[in-house]
Design an enzyme around this catalytic site. Sequence first.
Site, mmCIF file in Angstrom:
data_model
loop_
_atom_site.group_PDB
_atom_site.id
_atom_site.type_symbol
_atom_site.label_atom_id
_atom_site.label_comp_id
_atom_site.label_asym_id
_atom_site.label_seq_id
_atom_site.Cartn_x
_atom_site.Cartn_y
_atom_site.Cartn_z
ATOM 1 N N TYR A 503 15.939 51.609 -25.652
ATOM 2 C CA TYR A 503 17.299 51.163 -25.932
ATOM 3 C C TYR A 503 18.258 51.572 -24.814
ATOM 4 C CZ TYR A 503 16.965 49.312 -30.699
ATOM 5 O OH TYR A 503 16.711 48.529 -31.791
ATOM 6 N N TYR A 507 20.934 50.679 -19.921
ATOM 7 C CA TYR A 507 22.270 51.196 -19.622
ATOM 8 C C TYR A 507 22.222 52.263 -18.535
ATOM 9 C CZ TYR A 507 23.450 48.757 -23.918
ATOM 10 O OH TYR A 507 23.622 47.792 -24.864
#
Length: 809
Positions: A503, A507
């Site tokens: 996840y 980022y």
Amino acid sequence: MAVSKFTLHNAPTTGGSNEAAVVFPWNTPKKAVNPYLDPAEVAPESALSNLIALYAADNEQEQLRRETLSDEVWERYFFNESRDPVQREIEQDRLISHAKTAREQQRFNPDLVIIADVGAQPAHISKPLLERIKYFHSLGRAKAYSRYLRETIRPCLERLERVRDSQVSASFRFMASHDGLEGLLVLPEMNQDQVKRLSTLVAAHMSMCLDAACGDLFVSDDVKPEEIRQAWERVAAEAMRLEVIPPAFEQLRRKKRRRKPVPYELIPPSLARMLCADWWCRKLWQMRCEWREEQLRAVCLVNKKASPYVSYEAVIHKREQRRKSLEFFRSHELINEDGDTLDMEDVVNASNSNPAHRRNEMMACVKGLELIAEMRGDCAVFYTITCPSRFHATLNNGRPNPKWTSATVRQSSDYLVDTFAAFRKAMHKTGLRWYGVRVAEPHHDGTVHWHLLCFMRKKDRRSITALLRKFAIREDREELGTNTGPRFKSELINPRKGTPTSYIAKYISKNIDGRGLAKEISKETGRPLRDSAEHVSAWASLHRVQQFRFFGIPGRQAYRELRLLAGQAARVQGERKAGAPVLDNPRLDAVLAAADAGCFATYIMKQGGVLVPRKHHLVRTAYELNDEPSAYGDHGIRIYGIWSPIAEGKICTHAMKWKKVRKAVDVQEAAADQGACAPWTRGNNCPLAENLNQQEKDKSADGGTRTDITRMDDKELHDYLYSMSKKDRRELAARLRLVKPKRRKDYKQRITDHQHQQLVYELKSRGFDGSEKEVDLLLRGGSIPSGAGLRIFYRNQRLKEDDKWRNQY
């Protein structure tokens, strides 16, 4: 009857009377006036007319005298830089506004007035806006063009004025009223050389303030430390007027309830910095860049339609800064007391400054947290927190946000930090705990938002999520209504869909170097995530935003020092048996072994585990003061090694003292590299190409043969190139420069006129000329250098930027 004084004429009789009509002077017939033949009649002078003329002359002389006196007074008090330059600028602005108003009334065309207002702005504002206006005008849609000027450009100019007013405070204007400091009012328009000159003047002003304070306070030879601190206060107050926090301000400022004694030893280095022109140059340049960037945000030049996250100007400046840093690293080396040298570029690339190493370390740390959460049975939740709309300068469609309150990027970051601090305080009061990592990244207009990957007990998940949502939406709650999604999002990570590391991986990568994201397209900007990594890096550097932060785990600096210690021990021990203990204490040696293996999960558990206060960690980083003072007379703090509360003493991991020195340059090779630009010597100063041609002729005459690299395979070519000396490589590079590359003249991309206009506009927005020559080069498959080893090329109706542009060909 005879009449002597009157002339008689025959006149008609009335009532049968024969009396003649008498002509008097008042009824004598007048002669016709002919201005071309008759001379002008001059009125006779009288005493009254002479008196009126004298009064008129006196009034005219008095009026002239008053106007002259008024001009002298105005010039003395307002048009004199030594008096009040701020008032002079205000008066000039008023006159300019009156002139604009008059022109508006005469022309009665508000669109032209808007264009004139744009043209009156500084170059960094007017040039890109005029390019946009020119592009919209070339579309030939009059209504859309006028609507763009009135609904986009005019609000942008109004927002720009509000931003300028918020940047320049009353105390800042007062500082600008001093001699030579007028440039502070136009700080965003200055270049680096002008900022350097201005910083020298500011440092001189601070020196005069210190002299005045010493003259007022030091009345005797016996000067007390408190009097010195009061003199420091006066200089610090002048620095605060410029919105610059003085060094050691928190330790030296006046406090009502001070727990510790005043550290008077911090006053000399603090004053030395405030009197240093170089220190002020760094502060003013940082302020200039931030103010300039906020002005560009105000006029909608920082968004996904123009330049996402940060302006192109800031990106170019970051590239130039990186290029200078690389040149510095390549021209210097590190040397120790024993004479050992290390190449500075290799040292930097091997450190955590390397983006690849930084990314790998963070991914390893997140993986360690994931393994610990599985062992503890904790759940993972992914949160997204966004600032209220008053912090966002631009809407998603690129238009100005009417709710924006001129808030800066730094203020949006501070808002999230304060919100998180308040939430953490409330969470600890309720007995809830968590651990994880947060990532700060920008929206398309530069506003900060946070992504958090948090691990917690399953029973506490709902309470923590509800509490975090409460703090995330408590400000400007009315603008959300029933939908809190734009401000706060939470997602429970399902192991069937992906691990917590997967996840957060995207980022972390897109905020460092974009590794592995070449094919990923940003949903917000519509551009590849790999290309946006450079913009994000420039954004974080400009606005001083901390991008990554781990919480609830032991510090990572001790992890790095342990790995360094393990490497040093392995080199000292030599062929010692693998797995042999390095430290005498088995608990400390277990922590070192975990760090050396690169297993963050084991390292964290051996340190004491997650959610453990720092005072209970086994291994911590040790610091010490530098032996040599800095340029300001103070001794900075540097890393010494590690220490532990369960063992005596400290372990040094930085025993060697390294100095950076400039690399030695071979004069003959340097002259040969420079070619015709080499200085005069007794050797051959012919250009390098001529020397090479002559050498080739000599080799041919001597029967020498030249290696044919065109017939080699990849392995042979690789071995041959790496076996060449530096001199042979330079000669080969010079020969390759003389060979002109072949161009494919038959290849050219076909685009429409609208796409051609878009290409020209985007080139100009990136700082290029946008000429037909550049457009033709891009359409034929060529590229344009954009700095820092990157090149711009045009593929699939899109302008791209990459260092691997030939792979796209």
